[in-house]
Design a protein around this motif. Structure first.
Motif, PDB file in Angstrom:
ATOM      1  N   ASP A  95      59.080  71.621  77.489  1.00  0.00           N
ATOM      2  CA  ASP A  95      59.670  70.731  76.486  1.00  0.00           C
ATOM      3  C   ASP A  95      58.658  69.739  75.906  1.00  0.00           C
ATOM      4  N   PRO A  98      55.523  70.614  72.018  1.00  0.00           N
ATOM      5  CA  PRO A  98      55.301  70.039  70.691  1.00  0.00           C
ATOM      6  C   PRO A  98      54.336  68.842  70.733  1.00  0.00           C
ATOM      7  N   GLN A 102      50.788  68.613  68.848  1.00  0.00           N
ATOM      8  CA  GLN A 102      50.556  67.477  67.944  1.00  0.00           C
ATOM      9  C   GLN A 102      49.325  66.688  68.376  1.00  0.00           C
TER      10      GLN A 102
END
Length: 178
Positions: A95, A98, A102
């Motif tokens: 989870d 991302p 980034q």
């Protein structure tokens, strides 16, 4: 500010939120910031329009820790232990992928080479221990090719799967479903 500027630098993330990097040993790790410092006036904010807040926080966390390690004379082994044991672990869970990507993108945009190298190595290690289908599942990548199309590619380009792991993984998955 010029080449000889050593004071604090204010940067702004993609939402415009500002953050002050007070120590030159922190902000000089970013080649992008260093180049922009040369072309701005003292007190100007350096916009990092491609960098989300969470990713900027992670990049700055890394730069601050590396600056502290440099000041303290910390050994390379202890630096690596922090990177592997603390820093990367916060982005290891599925989870958190991302944020990991980034942060990689932000480190690349900010040109923090040591962090880019560490994060690329981290992703490579994540991939190395998985089968192709596990990689697709873990990184939530949609596969468009049919089994027949995959086999045609493998037959044409033997380097794709020289050990036959894809077929073994498929057989295992089919056995589990049965």
């Amino acid at each position: 500010m010029g080449d000889d500027y050593t004071g604090p630098v204010t940067v702004a993330d993609d939402s415009g939120e500002e953050r002050v990097l007070a120590d030159i040993n922190v902000w000089q790790q970013s080649e992008t910031i260093m180049e922009m410092v040369k072309d701005t006036d003292p007190g100007d904010t350096i916009p990092l329009a491609s960098v989300p807040k969470e990713a900027l926080d992670k990049v700055v966390e890394y730069m601050e820790k590396m600056a502290a390690f440099k000041t303290d004379g910390t050994s390379d082994e202890d630096k690596q232990a922090w990177i592997d044991g603390t820093y990367k672990k916060t982005m290891e869970a599925q989870d958190q992928l991302p944020l990991l990507f980034q942060t990689m993108t932000a480190a690349n945009f900010m040109n923090v080479k040591t962090l880019v190298d560490e994060l690329c190595k981290f992703v490579a290690e994540m991939i190395a221990q998985r089968t192709p289908n596990e990689i697709l599942d873990y990184f939530n990548i949609r596969k468009d090719a049919t089994w027949e199309e995959e086999q045609e590619l493998i037959a044409t380009h033997k380097w794709i799967d020289p050990e036959g792991l894809i077929a073994k993984d498929r057989a295992k998955r089919l056995a589990e479903k049965a």
